[in-house]
Motif scaffolding. Structure first.
Motif, PDB file in Angstrom:
ATOM      1  N   LEU A  67      -5.934  29.564  60.894  1.00  0.00           N
ATOM      2  CA  LEU A  67      -5.001  30.898  60.140  1.00  0.00           C
ATOM      3  C   LEU A  67      -4.999  31.429  62.028  1.00  0.00           C
ATOM      4  O   LEU A  67      -4.125  32.857  61.390  1.00  0.00           O
ATOM      5  N   ARG A  92       0.520  31.684  64.735  1.00  0.00           N
ATOM      6  CA  ARG A  92       1.511  30.568  63.819  1.00  0.00           C
ATOM      7  C   ARG A  92       1.710  29.459  64.072  1.00  0.00           C
ATOM      8  O   ARG A  92       2.369  28.688  63.124  1.00  0.00           O
ATOM      9  N   PHE A 104      -0.440  25.903  57.369  1.00  0.00           N
ATOM     10  CA  PHE A 104       0.068  26.327  56.302  1.00  0.00           C
ATOM     11  C   PHE A 104       0.972  27.575  57.054  1.00  0.00           C
ATOM     12  O   PHE A 104       1.909  27.648  56.380  1.00  0.00           O
ATOM     13  N   PHE A 105       0.739  27.978  58.507  1.00  0.00           N
ATOM     14  CA  PHE A 105       2.211  28.753  59.015  1.00  0.00           C
ATOM     15  C   PHE A 105       3.558  27.648  58.714  1.00  0.00           C
ATOM     16  O   PHE A 105       4.747  27.942  58.553  1.00  0.00           O
ATOM     17  N   ILE A 123       4.555  26.890  55.788  1.00  0.00           N
ATOM     18  CA  ILE A 123       5.813  27.971  55.124  1.00  0.00           C
ATOM     19  C   ILE A 123       6.964  27.777  55.650  1.00  0.00           C
ATOM     20  O   ILE A 123       8.488  27.968  54.743  1.00  0.00           O
ATOM     21  N   SER A 124       7.383  27.962  56.892  1.00  0.00           N
ATOM     22  CA  SER A 124       8.431  27.334  57.771  1.00  0.00           C
ATOM     23  C   SER A 124       9.331  26.937  57.794  1.00  0.00           C
ATOM     24  O   SER A 124      10.667  27.480  56.874  1.00  0.00           O
ATOM     25  N   PHE A 182      -0.765  37.459  59.346  1.00  0.00           N
ATOM     26  CA  PHE A 182      -1.030  37.075  58.664  1.00  0.00           C
ATOM     27  C   PHE A 182       0.223  36.786  58.005  1.00  0.00           C
ATOM     28  O   PHE A 182       0.625  36.314  57.301  1.00  0.00           O
ATOM     29  N   ILE A 183       0.757  38.220  57.053  1.00  0.00           N
ATOM     30  CA  ILE A 183       2.274  38.516  57.030  1.00  0.00           C
ATOM     31  C   ILE A 183       3.266  38.375  57.383  1.00  0.00           C
ATOM     32  O   ILE A 183       3.848  37.451  56.614  1.00  0.00           O
ATOM     33  N   ASN A 217       3.708  35.942  59.395  1.00  0.00           N
ATOM     34  CA  ASN A 217       3.243  34.801  60.390  1.00  0.00           C
ATOM     35  C   ASN A 217       3.798  34.257  59.018  1.00  0.00           C
ATOM     36  O   ASN A 217       4.634  32.384  59.621  1.00  0.00           O
ATOM     37  N   ALA A 218       3.308  34.481  57.973  1.00  0.00           N
ATOM     38  CA  ALA A 218       4.467  33.431  56.547  1.00  0.00           C
ATOM     39  C   ALA A 218       5.563  34.034  56.766  1.00  0.00           C
ATOM     40  O   ALA A 218       6.280  33.408  55.579  1.00  0.00           O
TER      41      ALA A 218
END
Length: 342
Positions: free
Chosen positions: A29, A32, A36-37, A40-41, A226-227, A229-230
């Motif tokens: 993590l 990006r 996980f990221f 989300i994208s 983190f925020i 990238n999410a």
């Protein structure tokens, strides 16, 4: 035998380990490009696809077409980006880290700043390492990093540094890994600028607090990184138009704004240098806001370069060749080309 052992260990260190780390990095993590990221994208992109298809705002018959299809994701430039993503790991170990280590002894670190202020004004009482201070420190690191990146990015759009940053802008199609299409000279400058800026900030903050403050993290990543990238950060380098609207885009940098930055249209030159925040563009006159209606954009640096940056050799060597040519010829009255500013 000892020489063979040494050569094998060096091969592991410079080539095999960096490349394997790139593969395993998709589960990390700290960047990006992690699964996980990316998920989300593309989940956000899928939501946009369903919404726009329901409203008749897209001609794409499938989600694959909506994100560009084979013409984008399997384009020769995209395939080069996938290769360069691995090669850059080797360049990092072989060139970037040694260059930074060479300059590092003359750069003030946070400890140097603490010692300087302590000698000047005396020691400070320790305030403790509570959550509020950690959150404040993490916020400061994020703002300093983002501010630093704005000015480094803007500097690389200037006459003498453009040839190195042009490597990134030369991509005629955008895929998430295009974000890694950065010349190693630019990466060296970024790392040195980070060392100076974060060292100064951390030194001042830690001196005021009387000791080192840990960063508040989520899953090992500074919480604000983190925020952001999410927030569908991987769509910045894609053909999926996602605007935050003119008002919010004065503060936050949307994927659509970064796509504008990659446009080869003169009206888009030298706009939206920010990474996560657009407030720096707003403050310094380089802001370009978007709406939900996609603008027609052609990515790249013009027809002349479309066949010039399609090999690993060209991405690494061409900037030095072009800079040499630029140094030998007399200065033009006005620099031309996507993204150059005098």
């Amino acid at each position: 035998m000892e020489q063979l052992t040494f050569l094998f260990s060096e091969l592991n260190r410079v080539v095999l380990d960096p490349v394997s780390d790139r593969f395993t990095g998709i589960f990390d993590l700290n960047g990006r490009f992690g699964v996980f990221f990316l998920c989300i994208s593309y989940a956000v992109a899928y939501g946009l696809f369903r919404f726009r298809r329901h409203r008749g705002q897209t001609d794409a018959r499938s989600f694959w077409q909506f994100i560009g299809g084979a013409s984008v994701n399997l384009h020769r430039s995209a395939l080069l980006d996938y290769q360069y993503y691995l090669v850059r790991a080797i360049l990092k170990v072989a060139l970037v880290l040694p260059a930074v280590a060479l300059v590092d002894p003359v750069i003030l670190t946070s400890g140097d700043y603490i010692a300087f202020f302590t000698n000047l004004w005396g020691a400070r009482p320790t305030l403790g390492n509570d959550l509020a201070l950690s959150l404040l420190y993490g916020l400061g690191v994020f703002l300093v990093q983002d501010f630093k990146h704005y000015w480094v990015h803007r500097a690389f759009h200037s006459r003498w540094l453009w040839e190195f940053h042009k490597v990134h802008h030369s991509a005629p199609v955008l895929v998430p890994v295009t974000a890694s299409r950065i010349h190693f000279v630019e990466k060296i400058v970024e790392r040195l600028a980070t060392a100076v800026c974060i060292g100064l900030y951390a030194g001042i903050f830690w001196y005021v607090c009387g000791g080192e403050i840990s960063r508040y993290t989520l899953f090992g990543v500074t919480y604000l990184v983190f925020i952001f990238n999410a927030l569908a950060a991987n769509l910045r380098h894609s053909h999926v138009w996602l605007s935050f609207g003119p008002k919010l885009e004065h503060i936050l940098n949307s994927p659509a704004q970064h796509q504008i930055h990659h446009s080869d249209a003169p009206r888009h030159f030298n706009k939206n240098f920010g990474t996560n925040l657009s407030i720096w563009d707003w403050m310094f006159g380089t802001l370009y806001t978007t709406t939900s209606t996609p603008e027609p954009i052609r990515f790249g640096t013009g027809e002349r370069d479309r066949e010039r940056y399609l090999t690993l050799y060209s991405l690494i060597v061409t900037p030095f060749v072009e800079l040499g040519r630029r140094l030998r010829r007399p200065p033009a009255p006005r620099a031309t080309g996507a993204g150059i500013q005098d």
